[in-house]
Design a protein around this motif. Sequence first.
Motif, mmCIF file in Angstrom:
data_model
loop_
_atom_site.group_PDB
_atom_site.id
_atom_site.type_symbol
_atom_site.label_atom_id
_atom_site.label_comp_id
_atom_site.label_asym_id
_atom_site.label_seq_id
_atom_site.Cartn_x
_atom_site.Cartn_y
_atom_site.Cartn_z
ATOM 1 N N MET A 171 12.441 1.082 -1.902
ATOM 2 C CA MET A 171 11.446 1.668 -1.105
ATOM 3 C C MET A 171 11.154 2.621 0.104
ATOM 4 N N ASP A 172 11.926 0.905 0.899
ATOM 5 C CA ASP A 172 12.698 2.350 2.596
ATOM 6 C C ASP A 172 13.719 3.738 2.373
ATOM 7 N N GLY A 173 14.699 3.219 1.256
ATOM 8 C CA GLY A 173 15.432 3.660 1.303
ATOM 9 C C GLY A 173 14.932 4.727 0.567
ATOM 10 N N LEU A 174 14.705 5.126 -0.254
ATOM 11 C CA LEU A 174 13.877 6.053 -0.836
ATOM 12 C C LEU A 174 12.820 7.186 0.237
ATOM 13 N N THR A 175 12.363 6.314 1.327
ATOM 14 C CA THR A 175 11.146 7.028 0.957
ATOM 15 C C THR A 175 11.795 7.982 2.886
ATOM 16 N N LEU A 176 13.720 7.220 3.020
ATOM 17 C CA LEU A 176 13.408 7.553 4.116
ATOM 18 C C LEU A 176 14.734 8.763 3.711
ATOM 19 N N LEU A 177 14.525 9.097 2.815
ATOM 20 C CA LEU A 177 16.253 10.379 1.720
ATOM 21 C C LEU A 177 15.429 11.289 1.593
ATOM 22 N N LEU A 178 13.843 10.845 1.317
ATOM 23 C CA LEU A 178 12.628 11.620 0.824
ATOM 24 C C LEU A 178 12.812 13.038 2.299
ATOM 25 N N GLU A 179 12.060 12.077 3.004
ATOM 26 C CA GLU A 179 12.141 12.960 4.667
ATOM 27 C C GLU A 179 13.305 13.379 4.737
ATOM 28 N N GLN A 180 14.464 13.248 4.516
ATOM 29 C CA GLN A 180 15.535 13.424 5.177
ATOM 30 C C GLN A 180 16.598 15.570 4.299
ATOM 31 N N THR A 181 16.144 14.777 3.287
ATOM 32 C CA THR A 181 16.518 16.077 2.140
ATOM 33 C C THR A 181 14.965 17.183 0.977
ATOM 34 N N PRO A 182 15.645 17.613 0.879
ATOM 35 C CA PRO A 182 14.434 18.597 0.528
ATOM 36 C C PRO A 182 14.170 18.270 -1.218
ATOM 37 N N ALA A 183 14.291 17.198 -1.322
ATOM 38 C CA ALA A 183 14.603 16.657 -3.499
ATOM 39 C C ALA A 183 12.789 16.879 -3.516
ATOM 40 N N ILE A 184 11.943 16.523 -2.344
ATOM 41 C CA ILE A 184 10.314 16.812 -2.692
ATOM 42 C C ILE A 184 9.466 17.804 -1.256
ATOM 43 N N ARG A 185 9.567 18.442 -1.882
ATOM 44 C CA ARG A 185 9.017 19.994 -0.897
ATOM 45 C C ARG A 185 8.130 19.408 0.183
ATOM 46 N N ASP A 186 7.588 19.242 0.705
ATOM 47 C CA ASP A 186 6.781 18.706 2.535
ATOM 48 C C ASP A 186 6.592 17.244 2.125
ATOM 49 N N PHE A 187 7.375 16.878 1.611
ATOM 50 C CA PHE A 187 7.305 15.471 1.075
ATOM 51 C C PHE A 187 6.580 14.635 2.367
ATOM 52 N N ASN A 188 5.662 13.514 2.627
ATOM 53 C CA ASN A 188 4.774 13.156 3.921
ATOM 54 C C ASN A 188 4.965 11.872 3.211
ATOM 55 N N ARG A 189 5.144 10.765 3.919
ATOM 56 C CA ARG A 189 4.564 9.366 3.598
ATOM 57 C C ARG A 189 3.274 8.812 3.212
ATOM 58 N N GLU A 190 2.744 9.270 4.507
ATOM 59 C CA GLU A 190 1.779 9.299 4.769
ATOM 60 C C GLU A 190 0.174 10.030 3.684
ATOM 61 N N ARG A 191 1.026 11.233 3.016
ATOM 62 C CA ARG A 191 0.557 11.622 2.783
ATOM 63 C C ARG A 191 0.074 11.536 1.372
ATOM 64 N N ASP A 192 1.550 10.653 0.991
ATOM 65 C CA ASP A 192 2.207 11.209 -0.833
ATOM 66 C C ASP A 192 1.898 9.224 -0.757
ATOM 67 N N PRO A 193 1.309 8.717 -0.306
ATOM 68 C CA PRO A 193 1.761 7.065 -0.817
ATOM 69 C C PRO A 193 1.024 7.368 -2.200
ATOM 70 N N ASP A 194 0.121 7.383 -2.916
ATOM 71 C CA ASP A 194 -0.037 7.296 -4.679
ATOM 72 C C ASP A 194 1.057 7.545 -5.135
ATOM 73 N N ALA A 195 2.021 8.841 -4.609
ATOM 74 C CA ALA A 195 2.757 9.192 -5.721
ATOM 75 C C ALA A 195 4.329 7.785 -5.730
ATOM 76 N N LEU A 196 3.987 7.153 -4.125
ATOM 77 C CA LEU A 196 5.584 6.079 -4.011
ATOM 78 C C LEU A 196 5.155 4.773 -4.783
ATOM 79 N N LYS A 197 3.469 4.308 -4.821
ATOM 80 C CA LYS A 197 3.245 3.211 -5.721
ATOM 81 C C LYS A 197 3.332 3.114 -6.941
ATOM 82 N N ARG A 198 2.931 4.863 -7.441
ATOM 83 C CA ARG A 198 3.758 5.178 -9.133
ATOM 84 C C ARG A 198 5.324 4.251 -9.288
ATOM 85 N N ILE A 199 5.600 5.030 -8.551
ATOM 86 C CA ILE A 199 7.489 5.297 -8.745
ATOM 87 C C ILE A 199 7.222 3.613 -8.246
#
Length: 222
Positions: A171-199
């Motif tokens: 989970m830490d690796g995925l979160t870091l990846l999403l923060e450093q790449t354009p894989a998800i537009r406007d990704f923010n771990r604080e605004r996207d906790p539900d998506a991370l929980k579903r994953i």
Amino acid sequence: RPWDLLQVIREHAKESDVLLDIGCGTAFKLIQLAGEVRQIYGLEPNEKMRAKAEENIRQAGVSNMILVNGLANKIPFEDNYFNVVTAMVAPHDTAEVFRVLKLNGCAVLEKIGDRDKWNFKQEFGSDKNGPRGQFANLSAGKRARDYEIEFRKLFSEVSVQNGFWRTSYTMDGLTLLLEQTPAIRDFNRERDPDALKRIQSKYSTHAGLETTQNRILIIARK
């Protein structure tokens, strides 16, 4: 993986060749090709990346690599300069790749496919601009088809392969990846906790959060 990118490059390069890598970053992968060709130029516009690349080159004791500040759409070299041009999941400009290659020179590029990490991207839904996942608005395989059309307009020989393989993240690796790449537009771990929980709920395995990587391998000869 369906291919080993560095090995593919080795198969299309000779010891006498001069190679340009577009968007070389920290040169971590590029250094592994130093013994395969006569000279390597690494094109990288990010100053911090170039500084790290210089450090990595020194530590590796490599003497035939030169780093250059420049952009992919305006490569600071004359026409017909390189035997091989590579781009390892970095932006490129097809016309510029063609321009700086010598006749019979070869381009080897790896690009992100439109179905990369597809299961993860679906969990982030859409915003006012459409699906938030990178390339999620494209039909399956469109990126590969478009690249083949684009390269065939200029190059005499073109091969495009769409590849897939399974991989996993913490989970830490995925979160870091999403923060450093354009894989998800406007990704923010604080605004996207539900998506991370579903994953985490849907895709957790003993090896981690499982997904499929999608890369496109382009080999084109001038």
